[in-house]
Design a protein around this motif. Structure first.
Motif, mmCIF file in Angstrom:
data_model
loop_
_atom_site.group_PDB
_atom_site.id
_atom_site.type_symbol
_atom_site.label_atom_id
_atom_site.label_comp_id
_atom_site.label_asym_id
_atom_site.label_seq_id
_atom_site.Cartn_x
_atom_site.Cartn_y
_atom_site.Cartn_z
ATOM 1 N N SER A 14 59.524 -25.780 64.043
ATOM 2 C CA SER A 14 59.054 -26.875 62.871
ATOM 3 C C SER A 14 57.736 -26.488 62.261
ATOM 4 O O SER A 14 57.592 -26.743 60.886
ATOM 5 C CB SER A 14 58.879 -28.478 63.575
ATOM 6 O OG SER A 14 60.283 -28.767 64.192
ATOM 7 N N LEU A 15 56.723 -26.161 62.975
ATOM 8 C CA LEU A 15 55.557 -25.750 62.225
ATOM 9 C C LEU A 15 55.855 -24.458 61.342
ATOM 10 O O LEU A 15 55.140 -24.511 60.306
ATOM 11 C CB LEU A 15 54.713 -25.259 63.342
ATOM 12 C CG LEU A 15 53.197 -24.955 62.810
ATOM 13 C CD1 LEU A 15 52.588 -25.842 62.270
ATOM 14 C CD2 LEU A 15 52.451 -24.306 64.399
ATOM 15 N N ALA A 16 57.047 -23.941 61.433
ATOM 16 C CA ALA A 16 57.021 -22.820 60.530
ATOM 17 C C ALA A 16 58.312 -23.307 59.508
ATOM 18 O O ALA A 16 58.981 -22.468 58.905
ATOM 19 C CB ALA A 16 57.640 -21.589 61.258
ATOM 20 N N ASP A 17 58.266 -24.397 59.518
ATOM 21 C CA ASP A 17 59.234 -25.071 58.436
ATOM 22 C C ASP A 17 60.712 -24.618 58.497
ATOM 23 O O ASP A 17 61.581 -24.892 57.725
ATOM 24 C CB ASP A 17 58.705 -24.600 56.871
ATOM 25 C CG ASP A 17 57.597 -24.959 56.116
ATOM 26 O OD1 ASP A 17 57.320 -26.136 56.986
ATOM 27 O OD2 ASP A 17 56.991 -24.521 55.698
ATOM 28 N N GLY A 18 60.961 -24.277 59.873
ATOM 29 C CA GLY A 18 62.322 -24.332 60.083
ATOM 30 C C GLY A 18 63.098 -25.619 60.951
ATOM 31 O O GLY A 18 62.244 -26.649 61.035
ATOM 32 N N LYS A 19 64.182 -25.804 61.027
ATOM 33 C CA LYS A 19 64.832 -26.704 61.672
ATOM 34 C C LYS A 19 65.478 -25.961 62.966
ATOM 35 O O LYS A 19 66.440 -25.529 63.287
ATOM 36 C CB LYS A 19 65.988 -27.200 60.922
ATOM 37 C CG LYS A 19 66.911 -28.525 61.560
ATOM 38 C CD LYS A 19 68.122 -28.550 60.421
ATOM 39 C CE LYS A 19 68.786 -29.904 61.278
ATOM 40 N NZ LYS A 19 70.057 -30.084 60.406
ATOM 41 N N PRO A 20 64.981 -26.770 64.094
ATOM 42 C CA PRO A 20 65.460 -26.572 65.584
ATOM 43 C C PRO A 20 66.893 -27.138 65.591
ATOM 44 O O PRO A 20 67.098 -28.286 65.445
ATOM 45 C CB PRO A 20 64.626 -27.028 66.436
ATOM 46 C CG PRO A 20 63.792 -28.215 65.721
ATOM 47 C CD PRO A 20 63.872 -27.662 64.200
ATOM 48 N N VAL A 21 67.799 -26.482 66.125
ATOM 49 C CA VAL A 21 69.204 -26.875 66.359
ATOM 50 C C VAL A 21 69.518 -27.030 68.023
ATOM 51 O O VAL A 21 69.426 -25.689 68.526
ATOM 52 C CB VAL A 21 70.242 -26.096 65.605
ATOM 53 C CG1 VAL A 21 71.855 -26.484 66.154
ATOM 54 C CG2 VAL A 21 70.472 -26.343 63.975
ATOM 55 N N ILE A 22 69.105 -28.006 68.482
ATOM 56 C CA ILE A 22 69.366 -28.169 69.871
ATOM 57 C C ILE A 22 70.742 -28.210 70.368
ATOM 58 O O ILE A 22 71.522 -29.023 70.033
ATOM 59 C CB ILE A 22 68.757 -29.354 70.432
ATOM 60 C CG1 ILE A 22 67.391 -29.273 69.851
ATOM 61 C CG2 ILE A 22 68.796 -29.285 71.927
ATOM 62 C CD1 ILE A 22 66.349 -28.187 70.150
ATOM 63 N N VAL A 23 71.109 -27.083 71.500
ATOM 64 C CA VAL A 23 72.424 -27.263 72.036
ATOM 65 C C VAL A 23 72.364 -27.310 73.464
ATOM 66 O O VAL A 23 71.426 -26.563 74.306
ATOM 67 C CB VAL A 23 73.159 -25.718 71.700
ATOM 68 C CG1 VAL A 23 74.418 -25.551 72.266
ATOM 69 C CG2 VAL A 23 73.288 -25.218 70.307
ATOM 70 N N ASN A 24 72.824 -28.292 73.898
ATOM 71 C CA ASN A 24 72.703 -28.863 75.201
ATOM 72 C C ASN A 24 73.548 -27.729 76.345
ATOM 73 O O ASN A 24 74.856 -27.559 76.020
ATOM 74 C CB ASN A 24 73.215 -30.206 75.613
ATOM 75 C CG ASN A 24 72.183 -31.300 75.119
ATOM 76 O OD1 ASN A 24 70.916 -30.916 74.771
ATOM 77 N ND2 ASN A 24 72.872 -32.329 74.683
ATOM 78 N N CYS A 25 73.114 -27.385 77.340
ATOM 79 C CA CYS A 25 73.671 -26.457 78.405
ATOM 80 C C CYS A 25 73.511 -27.114 79.556
ATOM 81 O O CYS A 25 72.619 -27.550 80.164
ATOM 82 C CB CYS A 25 72.740 -25.258 78.638
ATOM 83 S SG CYS A 25 72.441 -24.204 77.047
ATOM 84 N N GLU A 26 74.850 -27.607 80.099
ATOM 85 C CA GLU A 26 74.781 -28.519 81.194
ATOM 86 C C GLU A 26 74.673 -27.833 82.607
ATOM 87 O O GLU A 26 74.684 -26.481 82.885
ATOM 88 C CB GLU A 26 76.080 -29.161 80.991
ATOM 89 C CG GLU A 26 76.695 -29.952 79.823
ATOM 90 C CD GLU A 26 75.760 -31.101 79.592
ATOM 91 O OE1 GLU A 26 75.250 -31.548 80.419
ATOM 92 O OE2 GLU A 26 75.631 -31.341 78.299
ATOM 93 N N GLU A 27 74.216 -28.751 83.468
ATOM 94 C CA GLU A 27 73.939 -28.213 84.951
ATOM 95 C C GLU A 27 75.082 -27.523 85.490
ATOM 96 O O GLU A 27 75.137 -26.333 86.077
ATOM 97 C CB GLU A 27 73.337 -29.245 85.662
ATOM 98 C CG GLU A 27 72.784 -29.037 87.118
ATOM 99 C CD GLU A 27 72.294 -29.945 87.803
ATOM 100 O OE1 GLU A 27 71.894 -29.712 88.888
ATOM 101 O OE2 GLU A 27 72.309 -31.134 87.380
#
Length: 407
Positions: free
Chosen positions: A138-151
């Protein structure tokens, strides 16, 4: 006039959270200053001393007058040690212009994001993740795309999930092995499966955060470009001496990758931190050159500590934890504590409530799972004195036995 001045913060700063792990450590220090007994199982550093031969190298550097500025991206000696390490231990060949030393791996990751992201570019961040990844994007003006990895999938990014997350604006995927906070380790077959996806998407670069490389229990470490050499030209390997050599305070990390990217990161570094300290660089060069014979004893101690945590917590109602493959964390499922009430009558609604209760009631600091993008969990770092760890786990157990379960 100055008294009425209001500081206006830049939007990039308002997007950031304070580091949750740093906040926990500061809270613990404050409680200790008040006379409270608090054990910190929330901080990500080994309790072992930096090996003597590395400390000696720092002393020798001081005595030799090696106390001035160095080249921004690292001394020739440190770069040579990094290159030798990558070739001998990882089978990867890099030139001096393709490696950089920085003030910790953290600053190198941020500089890689700043050097490559345009506004709106996307970075795939598998969760659970190290707390700083999304904020640095975010600081670098990007967008984090979170992908959940399950237990139940071993906490690892699956190829089908990676494929589904890639879009036209995807610029990076971040892979961390061994992983913080779960201790998961990617093996050759898993990397090969991810590589198959990435080869179909040439615009996607890979940031391989390998800072816990030496801290593994059974599985062997492999670097992604070892498994798929065609990805080497778009992989940034990030590593350092902080974790594996118990040198967190020395602040030396390093990265290896495409020359153009490394050059841009060096320009950014020249206008921010400049070079890592000359003394720390001499120590880091010695660390990389002298081998890792000491690590076996450390792993043996960490394994016994891991087993203490797992044994006590799996016998504690409301806790469930699987066995990590590396690093020095256990990521504990606390779903069984939600809905309970503390002895004072406060409802435990989420993992932050669990962490707060353990701090106040048991005098044990842990980090809530939401900080890593995954609830309801807490991260417990077991790289502390074994007797302290055993006593802290016992206090956690007793505190949880005081909770009032819903009827």
């Amino acid at each position: 006039m100055l008294d009425n001045y209001t500081t206006t913060l830049a939007p990039r700063v308002t997007r950031l959270r304070r580091s949750p792990t740093a906040a926990i450590s500061e809270r613990i220090r404050a409680l200790r200053s008040e006379g409270r007994q608090v054990d910190n199982l929330g901080e990500g550093e080994l309790d072992f001393e930096t090996p003597q031969h590395i400390r000696n190298a720092a002393h020798d550097a001081i005595e030799a007058g090696d106390t001035k500025y160095t080249a921004v991206g690292g001394t020739p000696a440190l770069k040579a040690a990094i290159i030798r390490k990558l070739e001998v231990e990882n089978g990867l060949t890099y030139k001096h212009s393709e490696v950089i030393a920085g003030c910790g791996a953290k600053s190198l990751i941020l500089n890689a994001m700043l050097a490559t992201l345009r506004e709106g570019d996307e970075v795939i961040v598998p969760a659970p993740y190290w707390v700083s990844y999304p904020d640095m994007v975010s600081l670098a003006d990007g967008k984090p795309v979170i992908v959940n990895c399950e237990e139940n999938a071993g906490w690892k990014l699956r190829p089908e999930a990676l494929e589904a997350a890639i879009g036209p604006r995807t610029r990076w995927v971040i892979l961390n092995s061994p992983n913080n906070p779960t201790g998961a380790v990617y093996g050759p077959e898993e990397y090969a499966a991810l590589a198959g996806v990435l080869l179909r998407h040439p615009q996607v670069m890979v940031l391989a955060d390998d800072i816990y490389e030496l801290l593994r229990f059974e599985r062997s470490y492999v670097a992604l470009p070892q498994i798929e050499p065609r990805l080497k030209s778009r992989t940034l390997l990030v590593n350092g001496v902080s974790k594996s050599y118990s040198m967190t305070g020395w602040r030396v990390g390093y990265a290896a990758g495409p020359q153009t990217m490394i050059g841009a990161m060096e320009v950014l570094q020249s206008q921010s931190t400049s070079n890592p300290t000359s003394i720390s660089q001499a120590a880091a060069a010695r660390a990389l050159e002298a081998g890792t014979g000491f690590v076996g004893d450390w792993i043996s101690t960490l394994r016994s500590r891991r087993d203490i945590v797992i044994s006590v917590l799996n016998a504690t109602p409301g806790f469930r934890c699987s066995e990590p493959e590396g690093a020095f964390y256990v990521f504990v499922n606390v779903a069984g504590l939600l809905g309970c009430r503390t002895p004072a009558g406060k409802l435990i609604e989420n993992d932050l409530d669990v962490a707060t209760y353990l701090l106040n009631e048991a005098g044990v600091g842990v980090v809530h799972g939401a900080a890593f993008g995954m609830s309801p969990y807490v991260r417990i770092a077991y790289a502390v004195d074994t007797d302290v760890l055993r006593a802290a786990c016992d206090r956690i157990r007793k505190a949880c036995e005081k909770l009032v379960r819903p009827s």
